[in-house]
Design a protein around this motif. Structure first.
Motif, PDB file in Angstrom:
ATOM      1  N   TYR A  57      16.598   4.785  -0.206  1.00 19.44           N
ATOM      2  CA  TYR A  57      16.186   4.970   1.185  1.00 19.44           C
ATOM      3  C   TYR A  57      16.943   6.133   1.816  1.00 19.44           C
ATOM      4  N   GLU A  68      13.858  -0.927   7.867  1.00 16.50           N
ATOM      5  CA  GLU A  68      12.905  -2.044   7.905  1.00 16.50           C
ATOM      6  C   GLU A  68      11.509  -1.581   7.464  1.00 16.50           C
ATOM      7  N   GLN A  69      11.089  -0.409   7.922  1.00 18.99           N
ATOM      8  CA  GLN A  69       9.799   0.123   7.486  1.00 18.99           C
ATOM      9  C   GLN A  69       9.796   0.379   5.984  1.00 18.99           C
ATOM     10  N   TYR A  70      10.901   0.892   5.485  1.00  9.58           N
ATOM     11  CA  TYR A  70      11.016   1.157   4.051  1.00  9.58           C
ATOM     12  C   TYR A  70      10.915  -0.133   3.243  1.00  9.58           C
ATOM     13  N   VAL A  71      11.647  -1.158   3.646  1.00 11.16           N
ATOM     14  CA  VAL A  71      11.644  -2.435   2.933  1.00 11.16           C
ATOM     15  C   VAL A  71      10.243  -3.035   2.891  1.00 11.16           C
ATOM     16  N   ASN A  72       9.459  -2.826   3.925  1.00  7.69           N
ATOM     17  CA  ASN A  72       8.099  -3.378   3.987  1.00  7.69           C
ATOM     18  C   ASN A  72       7.037  -2.411   3.466  1.00  7.69           C
ATOM     19  N   SER A  73       7.461  -1.286   2.912  1.00  8.17           N
ATOM     20  CA  SER A  73       6.514  -0.278   2.431  1.00  8.17           C
ATOM     21  C   SER A  73       6.243  -0.430   0.938  1.00  8.17           C
ATOM     22  N   SER A  74       5.325   0.368   0.465  1.00  7.89           N
ATOM     23  CA  SER A  74       5.020   0.383  -0.973  1.00  7.89           C
ATOM     24  C   SER A  74       6.007   1.251  -1.746  1.00  7.89           C
ATOM     25  N   GLU A  78      10.002  -3.623  -6.452  1.00 11.34           N
ATOM     26  CA  GLU A  78      10.363  -5.023  -6.629  1.00 11.34           C
ATOM     27  C   GLU A  78      10.738  -5.245  -8.089  1.00 11.34           C
TER      28      GLU A  78
END
Length: 150
Positions: A57, A68-74, A78
């Motif tokens: 990031y 937060e946007q990064y964690v919820n992005s593609s 994972e």
């Protein structure tokens, strides 16, 4: 000197030559370069997945989005390590996949911890007989890796 990023896996031929080391996060792609006559050795400096994600990031996305946007992005990976080891970039993972990844690490890989990089470099020197102390290029490369990751 070659750098070692947090998510890179190192693969080396059995030659003691430092020039035979290949750096890549693509374990399966690199494995095709080796044969029974020209065998390879796998070694990896492992980093906690949260620390890895934060570093990615900060290096690539901090200017364009919040954490937060990064964690919820593609963009976030994972189970990157498990996926890399079993060559599964997108399908759902299960316990069998995890077990296979653990088996690969335990049977085929000389593992070090990113947080103990200097100790790991010493171990690599012993196992691969790199003779770092007698080679100025290797010595400087080692110092560079340690400075980057400690």
């Amino acid at each position: 000197a070659m750098g070692l990023s947090a998510d890179m896996t190192l693969v080396s031929t059995e030659s003691n030559s430092f020039g035979k080391i290949i750096i890549s996060p693509k374990i399966h792609e690199m494995s095709s370069m080796f044969t029974k006559e020209s065998r390879g050795r796998l070694f990896a400096a492992l980093k906690h997945p949260v620390h890895r994600a934060v570093d990615i990031y900060n290096s690539n996305y901090a200017k364009s989005m919040t954490i937060e946007q990064y964690v919820n992005s593609s963009f976030i990976s994972e189970n990157w390590m498990t996926r890399s080891l079993i060559n599964n970039e997108s399908d759902d993972l299960n316990q069998e996949d995890l077990d296979r990844a653990i088996q690969i690490i335990s049977e085929k890989c000389l593992v070090g911890l990113h947080t103990r990089m200097e100790e790991y470099i010493d171990r690599l020197n012993q196992v691969f007989q790199l003779e770092i102390e007698h080679d100025n290029e290797l010595k400087e490369c080692t110092r560079s890796i340690i400075r980057q990751h400690i």
